[in-house]
Design an enzyme around this catalytic site. Sequence first.
Site, PDB file in Angstrom:
ATOM      1  N   CYS A 209      -3.795   0.275   0.218  1.00 48.35           N
ATOM      2  CA  CYS A 209      -4.061  -1.112  -0.133  1.00 48.35           C
ATOM      3  C   CYS A 209      -3.060  -2.008   0.577  1.00 48.35           C
ATOM      4  O   CYS A 209      -2.029  -1.542   1.066  1.00 48.35           O
ATOM      5  CB  CYS A 209      -3.976  -1.337  -1.647  1.00 48.35           C
ATOM      6  SG  CYS A 209      -2.369  -0.986  -2.381  1.00 48.35           S
TER       7      CYS A 209
ATOM      8  N   ASP B  81      -0.201   1.442  -4.821  1.00 47.99           N
ATOM      9  CA  ASP B  81       0.901   1.032  -5.689  1.00 47.99           C
ATOM     10  C   ASP B  81       0.997  -0.481  -5.886  1.00 47.99           C
ATOM     11  O   ASP B  81       1.936  -0.954  -6.526  1.00 47.99           O
ATOM     12  CB  ASP B  81       2.232   1.558  -5.136  1.00 47.99           C
ATOM     13  CG  ASP B  81       2.525   1.059  -3.722  1.00 47.99           C
ATOM     14  OD1 ASP B  81       1.619   0.485  -3.085  1.00 47.99           O
ATOM     15  OD2 ASP B  81       3.659   1.246  -3.248  1.00 47.99           O
TER      16      ASP B  81
ATOM     17  N   GLU C 153       2.885   6.803   9.230  1.00 49.05           N
ATOM     18  CA  GLU C 153       1.760   5.883   9.251  1.00 49.05           C
ATOM     19  C   GLU C 153       1.924   4.882  10.400  1.00 49.05           C
ATOM     20  O   GLU C 153       2.963   4.238  10.523  1.00 49.05           O
ATOM     21  CB  GLU C 153       1.703   5.150   7.907  1.00 49.05           C
ATOM     22  CG  GLU C 153       0.450   4.343   7.676  1.00 49.05           C
ATOM     23  CD  GLU C 153       0.370   3.848   6.231  1.00 49.05           C
ATOM     24  OE1 GLU C 153      -0.375   2.882   5.993  1.00 49.05           O
ATOM     25  OE2 GLU C 153       1.038   4.424   5.358  1.00 49.05           O
TER      26      GLU C 153
ATOM     27  N   ASP D 157      -3.592   3.652  10.668  1.00 46.20           N
ATOM     28  CA  ASP D 157      -3.812   2.612   9.664  1.00 46.20           C
ATOM     29  C   ASP D 157      -4.296   1.330  10.323  1.00 46.20           C
ATOM     30  O   ASP D 157      -5.490   1.030  10.321  1.00 46.20           O
ATOM     31  CB  ASP D 157      -2.529   2.364   8.872  1.00 46.20           C
ATOM     32  CG  ASP D 157      -2.697   1.268   7.828  1.00 46.20           C
ATOM     33  OD1 ASP D 157      -3.837   0.861   7.542  1.00 46.20           O
ATOM     34  OD2 ASP D 157      -1.675   0.804   7.284  1.00 46.20           O
TER      35      ASP D 157
ATOM     36  N   LYS E  91       6.854   6.245  -0.103  1.00 48.63           N
ATOM     37  CA  LYS E  91       6.481   5.759   1.222  1.00 48.63           C
ATOM     38  C   LYS E  91       7.569   4.797   1.683  1.00 48.63           C
ATOM     39  O   LYS E  91       7.748   3.727   1.105  1.00 48.63           O
ATOM     40  CB  LYS E  91       5.121   5.070   1.228  1.00 48.63           C
ATOM     41  CG  LYS E  91       4.667   4.739   2.658  1.00 48.63           C
ATOM     42  CD  LYS E  91       3.240   4.240   2.712  1.00 48.63           C
ATOM     43  CE  LYS E  91       3.185   2.743   2.525  1.00 48.63           C
ATOM     44  NZ  LYS E  91       1.874   2.189   2.947  1.00 48.63           N
TER      45      LYS E  91
ATOM     46  N   LYS F 219      -8.521   1.165   4.134  1.00 46.16           N
ATOM     47  CA  LYS F 219      -8.142   0.005   3.336  1.00 46.16           C
ATOM     48  C   LYS F 219      -9.335  -0.936   3.260  1.00 46.16           C
ATOM     49  O   LYS F 219      -9.885  -1.337   4.291  1.00 46.16           O
ATOM     50  CB  LYS F 219      -6.924  -0.704   3.931  1.00 46.16           C
ATOM     51  CG  LYS F 219      -5.631   0.093   3.776  1.00 46.16           C
ATOM     52  CD  LYS F 219      -4.431  -0.659   4.319  1.00 46.16           C
ATOM     53  CE  LYS F 219      -3.148   0.126   4.082  1.00 46.16           C
ATOM     54  NZ  LYS F 219      -1.972  -0.517   4.705  1.00 46.16           N
TER      55      LYS F 219
ATOM     56  N   ARG G  18       6.428  -8.268   7.814  1.00 47.83           N
ATOM     57  CA  ARG G  18       6.508  -9.425   6.929  1.00 47.83           C
ATOM     58  C   ARG G  18       7.416  -9.141   5.743  1.00 47.83           C
ATOM     59  O   ARG G  18       7.791  -8.000   5.476  1.00 47.83           O
ATOM     60  CB  ARG G  18       5.110  -9.803   6.417  1.00 47.83           C
ATOM     61  CG  ARG G  18       4.409  -8.669   5.660  1.00 47.83           C
ATOM     62  CD  ARG G  18       3.041  -9.065   5.174  1.00 47.83           C
ATOM     63  NE  ARG G  18       2.386  -7.945   4.506  1.00 47.83           N
ATOM     64  CZ  ARG G  18       1.561  -8.054   3.473  1.00 47.83           C
ATOM     65  NH1 ARG G  18       1.294  -9.250   2.986  1.00 47.83           N
ATOM     66  NH2 ARG G  18       1.002  -7.000   2.937  1.00 47.83           N
TER      67      ARG G  18
ATOM     68  N   THR H 299       6.036   2.421  -2.617  1.00 43.22           N
ATOM     69  CA  THR H 299       6.640   1.948  -1.372  1.00 43.22           C
ATOM     70  C   THR H 299       8.092   1.538  -1.575  1.00 43.22           C
ATOM     71  O   THR H 299       8.426   0.834  -2.534  1.00 43.22           O
ATOM     72  CB  THR H 299       5.845   0.760  -0.820  1.00 43.22           C
ATOM     73  OG1 THR H 299       4.495   1.165  -0.601  1.00 43.22           O
ATOM     74  CG2 THR H 299       6.443   0.270   0.497  1.00 43.22           C
TER      75      THR H 299
END
Length: 364
Positions: free
Chosen positions: A295, A322, A218, A243, A160, A267, A24, A135
Site C-alpha cells: 500500500c 501497515d 524492493e 514495485d 521493512k 499496489k 518523500r 515500515t
Amino acid sequence: MKITEVRLGKISVPLRVPFKTALRSVDSVEDVVVEIHTDTGHTGYGEAPPTGAITGDTTGAIIGAIQDHIAKSIIGMDVDDFEDVLQKVQKCVVKNSSAKAAVDIALWDLYGQLYKIPVYKLMGGARKNIVTDITISVNDPETMAADAINAIQRGYDCLKIKVGVNPKLDIDRLAAVRKAVGDDVCIRIDANTAWEPKEAVRILNGMQEKGLQIELVEQPVKAHDLEGLKYVTENSYVPVLADESVFSPEDAVKIMQMRAADLVNIKLMKCGGLYNALKIVSAAEVYGVECMLGCMLEAKISVNAAVELACAKKIITKIDLDGPVLCSEDPIIGGAVFNEKNITVSDEPGLGIKGIEPGKIQYL
C-alpha cells in the site's frame, strides 16, 4: 442497485511518527474518500492518497478525475452490470490510477453488498488472516535501531527498512538494525528507486557478506529501467521485488517475461484498483511469480480493499499493509481488524465498512 451519486470528501489522519523514504517525508495521511450512493440506500466506500512523487496523482488531480470524468461515466449505471461499470472506470480517462482505484474499490464494496458476500470471498476466499510487516523510516542508524526495537516490542517479526537516501550509510543503517533485533527477525529493504544497477549490486552483496540476512530488496533502481532491474536480479545475492516498475497488468507481464524481478508488488493505487490487480494476480499464477500486496501511505478504507485481495489469493505470499497501524488513530468504522501485525478480514458483505466517525471527514 443503480448508482445515483458519487460523493467526495477529505480525511486527515496524523501519523505516530514522520514517514520518511528516499522519495518523500510526510507527517499525516491526507486522503480523498469516495462514497458511491445507490437507489437502494447502499453506500460503497473507496479511498485514494495523493502520492505525486510516485503515481503523479495529487489531491486536486484525484478530485478532478473523479468529478469531471469517472462519476459522469457511471452515474445511472446498475452495479449488477459489474464488468461494464468497472471497465467504464478504467476507460473514461487515461492515467489517474489512484482516482480509478478509489472508485473501483467502492464499486467492489457495493457488489459484495448486493450479493451479501465479503469481497475476499468473491475473489477466492483463500484465508481470513494475514500478517503484515511494518515500515522503519529512513533516519540515522541509531534512530532506526530504536524504531526497530519498538516495532519488535509491539509484536512485529518482519521489518521493512527504508534505505537509499545516502548509499554510504545504508549498510551502517542495516547493521545497526540487525544488531538491535537479532537474527530471528525478518528484514526486507526498500530503496524506492534510489540506486544505479551496479551500485545496487555492490550494496546488496555487501550487506549479505556482512551477514545482514536481507530477505528481499524492493525496487532498487529507477522505475523505467527494466534492464537495470534485470541486471540486479541476476547479480544480487538478495531477491528483487519490482514495485514502482509495476503500474499495470502489462507492466507486470513484461517483468515476468523478462525475468527482470523475482517477485512483483501489487499496489491498488498504481494499477487502478482491484479489477486490474486481479489481472496481475492471474499473470503471476501463470508465470509462477509470488506477489507482495502493498500500500501507499493510506488510511483504512483502501488498505481494507488490499486486505480483501491478500486474503483471496495464495500467490500473494508477502504482506506490506501497515498503513493503518502507522496512523495514530482510525476514523473508519468497520472493516478489517488491524491488531498490529495481525490483520483479520471482515465477514460482513462488501468491505464491511460502516462509515466514518462524525467530524472526521470534510465533504467537498
